[in-house]
Design an enzyme around this catalytic site. Structure first.
Site, mmCIF file in Angstrom:
data_model
loop_
_atom_site.group_PDB
_atom_site.id
_atom_site.type_symbol
_atom_site.label_atom_id
_atom_site.label_comp_id
_atom_site.label_asym_id
_atom_site.label_seq_id
_atom_site.Cartn_x
_atom_site.Cartn_y
_atom_site.Cartn_z
ATOM 1 N N GLU A 78 13.553 -38.710 12.598
ATOM 2 C CA GLU A 78 12.900 -37.863 11.616
ATOM 3 C C GLU A 78 13.266 -38.422 10.245
ATOM 4 O O GLU A 78 14.443 -38.663 9.974
ATOM 5 C CB GLU A 78 13.395 -36.405 11.716
ATOM 6 C CG GLU A 78 12.620 -35.514 10.751
ATOM 7 C CD GLU A 78 13.169 -34.095 10.628
ATOM 8 O OE1 GLU A 78 14.267 -33.831 11.129
ATOM 9 O OE2 GLU A 78 12.473 -33.272 10.005
ATOM 10 N N ARG A 85 25.146 -38.476 22.941
ATOM 11 C CA ARG A 85 25.164 -39.101 21.622
ATOM 12 C C ARG A 85 26.551 -39.666 21.325
ATOM 13 O O ARG A 85 27.544 -39.281 21.930
ATOM 14 C CB ARG A 85 24.780 -38.084 20.558
ATOM 15 C CG ARG A 85 25.808 -36.965 20.427
ATOM 16 C CD ARG A 85 25.631 -36.109 19.178
ATOM 17 N NE ARG A 85 24.631 -36.580 18.260
ATOM 18 C CZ ARG A 85 23.590 -35.846 17.843
ATOM 19 N NH1 ARG A 85 23.450 -34.614 18.281
ATOM 20 N NH2 ARG A 85 22.733 -36.329 16.989
ATOM 21 N N LYS A 103 23.811 -35.350 10.125
ATOM 22 C CA LYS A 103 23.032 -35.733 8.943
ATOM 23 C C LYS A 103 23.228 -34.727 7.816
ATOM 24 O O LYS A 103 23.266 -35.085 6.651
ATOM 25 C CB LYS A 103 21.543 -35.800 9.297
ATOM 26 C CG LYS A 103 21.093 -37.162 9.822
ATOM 27 C CD LYS A 103 19.588 -37.319 9.623
ATOM 28 C CE LYS A 103 18.868 -37.373 10.942
ATOM 29 N NZ LYS A 103 17.413 -37.549 10.792
#
Length: 569
Positions: A43, A267, A277
């Site tokens: 994104e 992850r 983020k």
RNA sequence: UGCCCGGUCGUCUAAGGGUAGGACAGCGGUUUUUGGUACCGUAUGUGGGGGUUCGAAUCCUCCCCGGGCAACCA
């Protein structure tokens, strides 16, 4: 079956592969697919970090390994947070890491398709417009342990729903007033199947489609269909999307699309840093760091500025593996990968960070001797450079000790050391100021101990790096330590900012360096190739983006292993 | 306390019923004009209990622990 040993035919032995490779091998063997197509779907709302590097190497690596390909697809369904600045940085980072996508695509490319998909669901009685407020919807959703209940708008007719949905698109309704939901099962044990929102009204400017749309699909309604439109065979994402898989499949089935399949892996978590983020953005916005590319950041751009190579990051990603269990990778593995690569390619140079003057008392007055020193002992093709030596030099302050323990191999009164690529010297005297600080070290040199033609027979235990006072240039050096004081800041109580390491940056504004660094900088300016350095006995360094020929600035990529420092702990 | 995942050296990761291996980190050496590199050696692990089996990290079962799921984020 029993009694047969697996070693009887070596060609039948399974090469170790991760679970994704096993899945692909099976799919290929069963003829489910002839080739594979993966995608990397960031994104564009932030910069890529080392965790994304793992995803990139997984997706692009699989594409390469199986002779397939990988698309770069921006998951840009939320115009509020997304921006072209991020698109650009993401593209740069992926390419810098060494990967080339087959196609550059955007979920927003499919907004029209997605709209039609929604219409189809409506016509099939599988979606409805809900006028409830978000609070009402949340209340009817139930909880993980209690089923939800139907919205009063759930029984609207397809015609009514289609009319309403088209008017949503036409901009007749304000943000938040209505949504489109899939009609699935309000009592599903999977919360995501309880009539999930698939379209919402947002009168917002989109970085690509501008003001063309005021309704936007949610992730769940966009991602899988985008995969299907592109004929993605294996859609690989992280564990938190696991429960989305049921929904992912539901849309593909109901819309009768290409059967893309979703698979989840764990992850990356790295010790002493964070990967969120949102938190990374906060560090940037609140100026705890210099920006997204601050060398202490775990971002790709930060690692690049710090001097990490694409190869070292790729190697790191290969070594950590791919699996489904939660993990916290020791940052020392990343550092190992950096050293492993840099050791082979870094130019050796001498830089004194914290200087103290050393005078060789028996050096012939006015004599300047040119000495040769290898650029990289690991790579003979890099040749040698000449270094001027005139008997007055700087050495590191901590390479001298007045009262040295037996294990100390460096300089102390009466002790002998080798000056790298030069002579063996013996310390005879120390000059101190009133406060007791050493201001000058006085030594004699042994003329027959010249590097390369040493006939002195003197054995020096230590070798010091040095810089001629007359020829030295001033440079700035920045050393870095971990960004956080604790191993896993994300797991810590309270505000993660409380765990930021206040000593993560150490600046040496006036280090003395050998003048070869000037030549290197000029060469780099001409060729565009910035060299990686090993400042001998210190660490690996890389010119900062702010470095100019007037003022050279270097970032520490990673220090050398230091067993001496370890012994003293 | 519902559903879904997961649990192998300190940290990652292999072993697909048949010798629990590798890497990083650690420790100890050898070499070395970088206390670097290279090389050698070494310790440490199958969450627990029951089964099935000649044999279980692997299959079954119960338990324990960790993670995810109640954004109109992705």
């Amino acid at each position: 079956m029993s009694g047969t040993k697996k070693t009887e035919n070596p060609s039948e032995e399974r090469a170790p592969r991760n679970f994704l490779e096993e899945i692909i091998d099976n799919d290929l063997a069963e003829g489910r697919h002839k080739t594979i197509l993966t995608r990397f779907p960031p994104e564009p709302n932030g910069y890529l970090h080392i965790g994304h590097a793992k995803s990139i190497t997984v997706n692009f690596g699989l594409g390469q390994k199986y002779g397939g390909a990988t698309n770069l697809r921006f998951d840009d369904t939320n115009p509020i947070t997304e921006d072209t600045e991020y698109v650009d940085s993401i593209k740069q980072d992926v390419q810098w890491l060494g990967y080339q996508w087959k196609e550059e695509l955007y979920a927003s490319d499919y907004f029209e398709n997605l709209f039609e998909f929604a219409i189809k669901l409506i016509r099939d009685g599988l979606a409805y417009v809900d006028d409830s407020t978000s609070e009402e919807i949340a209340a009817l959703k139930g909880t993980p342990t209690r089923p939800g209940s139907d919205s009063p708008f759930r029984t609207r007719t397809p015609d009514e729903n289609e009319d309403l949905f088209r008017r949503m698109r036409a901009g007749e309704f304000p943000d938040g007033s209505r949504i489109l939901r899939a009609k699935i099962d309000m009592s599903s044990p999977n919360m995501l199947m309880r009539d999930p929102v698939i379209y919402r009204i947002k009168h917002a400017h989109h970085h690509r489609t501008g003001d063309q749309w005021c309704i936007y699909p949610t992730y769940d309604f966009a991602h899988g269909q985008s995969d299907a439109i592109e004929n993605i065979t294996h859609s690989i994402c992280t564990l938190e999307f696991m429960s989305h898989r049921e929904l992912y499949n539901w849309f593909i089935e109901k819309l009768e699309l290409f059967p893309s399949r979703q698979y989840e892996f764990a992850r990356l978590n790295l010790s002493y840093t964070i990967m969120s983020k949102r938190k990374l953005l906060q560090l940037v916005n609140e100026k705890h760091v210099d920006g997204w590319d601050d060398p202490r950041m775990p971002t790709i751009s930060g690692l690049r500025r710090r001097g990490y190579t694409p190869k070292s990051i790729q190697e790191f990603c290969a070594r950590i593996g791919v699996a489904k269990r939660d993990n916290l990778i020791d940052v020392s593995l990343l550092e190992f990968c950096a050293r492993e690569d840099l050791n082979k390619i870094a130019l050796r140079r001498m830089v004194v960070f914290d200087p103290v003057k050393l005078v060789i008392t028996n050096w012939p007055k006015g004599k300047v001797e040119m000495l040769e020193s290898e650029n990289n002992p690991e790579d003979a093709t890099t040749g040698e450079r000449s270094i001027a030596f005139n008997g007055t030099i700087y050495i590191e302050r901590d390479d001298f000790m007045e009262d040295a323990p037996k294990k100390y191999f460096r300089l102390s009164p009466g002790a002998s050391v080798r000056l790298k690529s030069a002579y063996i010297i013996t310390c005879e005297d120390v000059v101190k100021d009133d406060s007791g600080t050493v201001t000058e070290i006085r030594c004699v040199y042994h003329p027959d101990s010249r590097s390369g033609s040493d006939t002195s027979g003197i054995k020096a235990k230590g070798t010091l790096h040095w810089v001629s006072t007359e020829h030295a240039i001033e440079v700035e050096v920045r050393d870095y330590d971990r960004l956080f004081r604790v191993e896993n800041p994300a797991e810590e109580e309270g505000d993660f900012l409380d765990y930021v390491n206040p000593d993560s940056l150490t600046v040496f504004p006036k280090a003395y360096a050998e003048p070869a660094l000037i030549d290197d900088a000029n060469e780099a300016a001409a060729s565009g190739k910035i060299p990686h350095y090993q400042f001998m006995r210190k660490g690996y360094y890389y010119a900062d983006t702010s470095s100019t020929s007037d003022k050279l600035v270097f970032n520490q990529t990673v220090g050398l292993r230091d067993t001496w420092a370890k012994m003293n702990k």
